[in-house]
Design a protein around this motif. Structure first.
Motif, PDB file in Angstrom:
ATOM      1  N   GLY A   7       9.107  -1.655   3.727  1.00  9.30           N
ATOM      2  CA  GLY A   7       8.540  -1.114   2.488  1.00  9.30           C
ATOM      3  C   GLY A   7       8.408  -2.196   1.438  1.00  9.30           C
ATOM      4  N   THR A   9       6.102  -3.840   0.035  1.00  3.74           N
ATOM      5  CA  THR A   9       5.086  -3.834  -1.020  1.00  3.74           C
ATOM      6  C   THR A   9       5.329  -2.676  -1.988  1.00  3.74           C
ATOM      7  N   GLY A  10       6.357  -1.887  -1.719  1.00  4.55           N
ATOM      8  CA  GLY A  10       6.622  -0.697  -2.534  1.00  4.55           C
ATOM      9  C   GLY A  10       7.445  -1.034  -3.776  1.00  4.55           C
ATOM     10  N   MET A  11       7.674  -0.002  -4.574  1.00  3.14           N
ATOM     11  CA  MET A  11       8.289  -0.217  -5.891  1.00  3.14           C
ATOM     12  C   MET A  11       9.705  -0.787  -5.794  1.00  3.14           C
ATOM     13  N   SER A  31       5.656  -4.701   5.988  1.00  3.46           N
ATOM     14  CA  SER A  31       4.978  -3.402   5.829  1.00  3.46           C
ATOM     15  C   SER A  31       3.591  -3.594   6.429  1.00  3.46           C
ATOM     16  N   ARG A  32       2.742  -2.573   6.369  1.00  3.49           N
ATOM     17  CA  ARG A  32       1.417  -2.704   6.974  1.00  3.49           C
ATOM     18  C   ARG A  32       0.595  -3.792   6.310  1.00  3.49           C
ATOM     19  N   SER A  33       0.791  -3.986   5.000  1.00  3.27           N
ATOM     20  CA  SER A  33      -0.036  -4.984   4.312  1.00  3.27           C
ATOM     21  C   SER A  33       0.745  -6.238   3.938  1.00  3.27           C
ATOM     22  N   LEU A  38       4.425  -4.767   9.686  1.00  3.03           N
ATOM     23  CA  LEU A  38       5.263  -3.752  10.336  1.00  3.03           C
ATOM     24  C   LEU A  38       4.626  -2.400  10.055  1.00  3.03           C
ATOM     25  N   TRP A  40       5.045   1.575  11.101  1.00  4.41           N
ATOM     26  CA  TRP A  40       5.956   2.505  11.794  1.00  4.41           C
ATOM     27  C   TRP A  40       5.255   3.202  12.966  1.00  4.41           C
ATOM     28  N   THR A  60      11.762   4.840   4.454  1.00  7.93           N
ATOM     29  CA  THR A  60      10.947   5.785   5.236  1.00  7.93           C
ATOM     30  C   THR A  60       9.879   6.370   4.321  1.00  7.93           C
ATOM     31  N   MET A  88      17.311   3.651   2.193  1.00  2.00           N
ATOM     32  CA  MET A  88      16.972   4.356   0.954  1.00  2.00           C
ATOM     33  C   MET A  88      16.301   5.681   1.301  1.00  2.00           C
ATOM     34  N   SER A  89      16.840   6.770   0.802  1.00  2.00           N
ATOM     35  CA  SER A  89      16.178   8.070   0.959  1.00  2.00           C
ATOM     36  C   SER A  89      15.886   8.587  -0.450  1.00  2.00           C
ATOM     37  N   GLN A 102      13.721  11.765   6.225  1.00  2.00           N
ATOM     38  CA  GLN A 102      14.649  10.877   5.531  1.00  2.00           C
ATOM     39  C   GLN A 102      16.098  11.112   5.938  1.00  2.00           C
ATOM     40  N   PRO A 121      18.051   7.505  -4.584  1.00  2.00           N
ATOM     41  CA  PRO A 121      17.622   7.485  -5.986  1.00  2.00           C
ATOM     42  C   PRO A 121      16.917   8.766  -6.406  1.00  2.00           C
ATOM     43  N   LEU A 124      11.702   7.581  -9.996  1.00  2.00           N
ATOM     44  CA  LEU A 124      11.762   6.274 -10.654  1.00  2.00           C
ATOM     45  C   LEU A 124      10.951   6.267 -11.961  1.00  2.00           C
ATOM     46  N   ASP A 127       7.385   5.263 -11.415  1.00  2.00           N
ATOM     47  CA  ASP A 127       6.337   6.190 -10.976  1.00  2.00           C
ATOM     48  C   ASP A 127       5.262   6.344 -12.063  1.00  2.00           C
TER      49      ASP A 127
END
Ligand SMILES: NC(=O)c1ccc[n+]([C@@H]2O[C@H](COP(=O)([O-])OP(=O)(O)OC[C@H]3O[C@@H](n4cnc5c(N)ncnc54)[C@H](OP(=O)(O)O)[C@@H]3O)[C@@H](O)[C@H]2O)c1
Length: 270
Positions: A7, A9-11, A31-33, A38, A40, A60, A88-89, A102, A121, A124, A127
């Motif tokens: 993950g 590229t995620g927050m 991650s995909r980008s 990677l 899933w 996830t 992280m869930s 998750q 968490p 966020l 968001d």
């Protein structure tokens, strides 16, 4: 030996990777980008991705029916000698059915790894600036329209607190711990949005809508049904008061106070 950050590229993942790199620690973002690809849904390069990895940060994706895929990756990782997993869930996942995406990842990690840590968490702050809320508001001329009540409160947490906790856990000392991570106070959506007025935030107005109205807006964004259902479940949890609890998670993990809204506003890119 290095850390694999999924993950990436995620927050949260992006911030975990940045912090590990800033500390001069060997880490790879996937991650995909990402440069290290990677996906899933594609097992073809998982052996390569896991070469030389000793610890992993696992994210996830929400509402994409990828729980089994992530669990499969965790199995491969354990076989490949990865000893530590930080999963992280989301807040409340401990109450989710054991076969939900998750919760399944949490349970699998506990079974498979010598050292594991679970981070749950709340929504966020980011968001509003980078994530789901920003994306929704951009398509409605800055108006965020959500299926919550005017008085619905959420103890929003800063992604930096979540990333700092993940880094601390990846570096050791938090094995076998489960942290529910919240900010320092419960806030209504309107209270957060009020603070973004006059800034360059993508969200600067707020309106409550019913579930059907939200569904319509979300499908217009091209979001899948399962993802929208998951979001609706999380909004319903917030409406029933289950996202308002302020926990000691950040303090327990980092020995400092969580970042408040005022500091997020001051330091975010707005
Ligand atoms: N946002 C919140 O407020 C919040 C709160 C609590 C918990 N969480 C948890 O945080 C996680 C991420 O949530 P989010 O939607 O907010 O995240 P996000 O920041 O958008 O990150 C999602 C990450 O997953 C990667 N990804 C998506 N599909 C993938 C696939 N098929 N294969 C590999 N990587 C994939 C994305 O990268 P690519 O697109 O490059 O693949 C991205 O790096 C979820 O587990 C969620 O429950 C989020």
């Amino acid at each position: 030996m290095s850390t694999l950050v999924t993950g990436a590229t995620g927050m949260v993942g992006r911030r975990v990777l940045t912090e590990l790199t800033r500390r001069g620690l060997p880490a790879t973002g996937a991650s995909r980008s990402s440069q290290t690809r990677l996906d899933w849904t594609d097992t073809s390069n998982w052996d390569d991705v896991l070469k030389g990895v000793s610890s992993i940060f696992v994210v996830t994706p929400v509402g994409s029916a990828l729980g089994n895929r992530v669990a499969g990756f965790l199995e491969k990782a354990a076989d490949a000698g990865v000893g530590r997993a930080v999963v992280m869930s989301a807040m409340g996942t401990e109450h989710a059915p054991s076969d939900s995406d998750q919760r399944a990842a949490e349970l699998r990690a506990k079974d498979l790894f010598h050292t594991w840590t679970v981070l749950r968490p709340n929504w966020l702050f980011q968001d509003f600036t980078e994530g789901t809320f920003a994306s929704l508001a951009r398509s409605r001329n800055g108006r965020l329209e959500l299926p919550v009540k005017r008085r619905t409160e959420v103890s929003f947490v800063d992604a930096r607190d979540v990333a700092d906790t993940a880094v601390a856990a990846l570096l050791g000392g938090h094995g076998g711990r489960e942290y529910t991570l919240t900010g320092p106070q419960a806030l209504t959506f309107r209270e957060v949005v009020k603070r973004t007025k006059g800034t360059e935030s993508p969200v600067w107005r707020f309106k409550t809508v019913d579930e059907a109205g939200f569904y319509f807006r979300a499908t217009n964004r091209g979001w899948g049904e399962r993802y929208i259902d998951t979001l609706n479940e999380r909004f319903a949890a917030a409406v029933s008061g289950r996202a308002a609890e302020v926990t000691e998670g950040v303090r327990a993990a980092l020995n400092r106070d969580p970042i408040p809204l005022a500091r997020f506003m001051r330091e975010s890119v707005l």
